[in-house]
Design a protein around this motif. Structure first.
Motif, PDB file in Angstrom:
ATOM      1  N   ASP A 181       0.835  -1.207   0.000  1.00 36.17           N
ATOM      2  CA  ASP A 181       0.000   0.000   0.000  1.00 36.17           C
ATOM      3  C   ASP A 181       0.867   1.253   0.000  1.00 36.17           C
ATOM      4  O   ASP A 181       1.890   1.307   0.682  1.00 36.17           O
ATOM      5  CB  ASP A 181      -0.927   0.002   1.224  1.00 36.17           C
ATOM      6  N   GLN A 227      -0.127   0.623   5.279  1.00 35.84           N
ATOM      7  CA  GLN A 227       0.867  -0.427   5.056  1.00 35.84           C
ATOM      8  C   GLN A 227       1.246  -1.093   6.382  1.00 35.84           C
ATOM      9  O   GLN A 227       1.365  -2.319   6.449  1.00 35.84           O
ATOM     10  CB  GLN A 227       2.099   0.180   4.390  1.00 35.84           C
ATOM     11  N   CYS A 232       8.480  -2.363   1.896  1.00 36.49           N
ATOM     12  CA  CYS A 232       8.481  -2.147   3.353  1.00 36.49           C
ATOM     13  C   CYS A 232       9.859  -1.959   3.969  1.00 36.49           C
ATOM     14  O   CYS A 232       9.968  -1.353   5.031  1.00 36.49           O
ATOM     15  CB  CYS A 232       7.766  -3.300   4.049  1.00 36.49           C
TER      16      CYS A 232
END
Length: 161
Positions: A63, A69, A102
């Motif tokens: 996201d 996220q 990430c």
């Protein structure tokens, strides 16, 4: 009831995929919180709902909204804790998405990403983990390399314990 509250209430009626990929970030955030809670409540790793959720994480952990996220990573961690080694079928796509999106995020996001990687290792998706880490270590963004190396050391310590 405000427009936002109406939107969130209406969104709860949608299928998981529609909620998790909704155009409104608050709906996506709310959906990830609900999914984490649901996964936390699942006691049987053979529960059919886990198979439904597994493929969704490839998109949710990527996201573009940082708070969403993080909630997606929370949901993934809850999913991995509820699942068994059967969940490793989703490991490649999800691990690649985590490494791509990430490992360069906020410190809390990186920490949660590393926790998710460790759970994949515990679920015996070691080959996928190692392939993903190899790609991450070759990343041109140095900020992504350090967390990748760090989680590899964590995994080595885990294997030797």
């Amino acid at each position: 009831m405000s427009e936002e509250e109406k939107l969130l209430k209406e969104a709860k009626k949608l299928p998981w995929e529609d909620r998790l990929l909704h155009k409104n970030w608050k709906v996506r955030n709310d959906a990830n919180i609900d999914l984490a809670s649901l996964c936390d409540s699942i006691a049987d790793p053979k529960d059919g709902r886990l198979r439904e959720f597994g493929p969704l994480f490839r998109k949710t952990v990527a996201d573009s909204n940082a708070p969403v996220q993080e909630k997606a990573l929370d949901a993934l961690i809850a999913f991995l804790k509820a699942a068994d080694a059967d969940a490793s079928r989703y490991a490649k796509e999800v691990c690649d998405a985590i490494a791509a999106k990430c490992l360069t995020g906020r410190p809390k996001t990186v920490e949660k990403a590393q926790a998710a990687f460790m759970l994949w290792v515990e679920l015996e998706a070691v080959d996928v983990f190692l392939d993903t880490m190899e790609k991450a270590i070759k990343n041109r963004v140095a900020k992504a390399v350090v967390p990748a190396i760090d989680v590899m050391f964590q995994a080595l310590r885990f294997v030797h314990e």
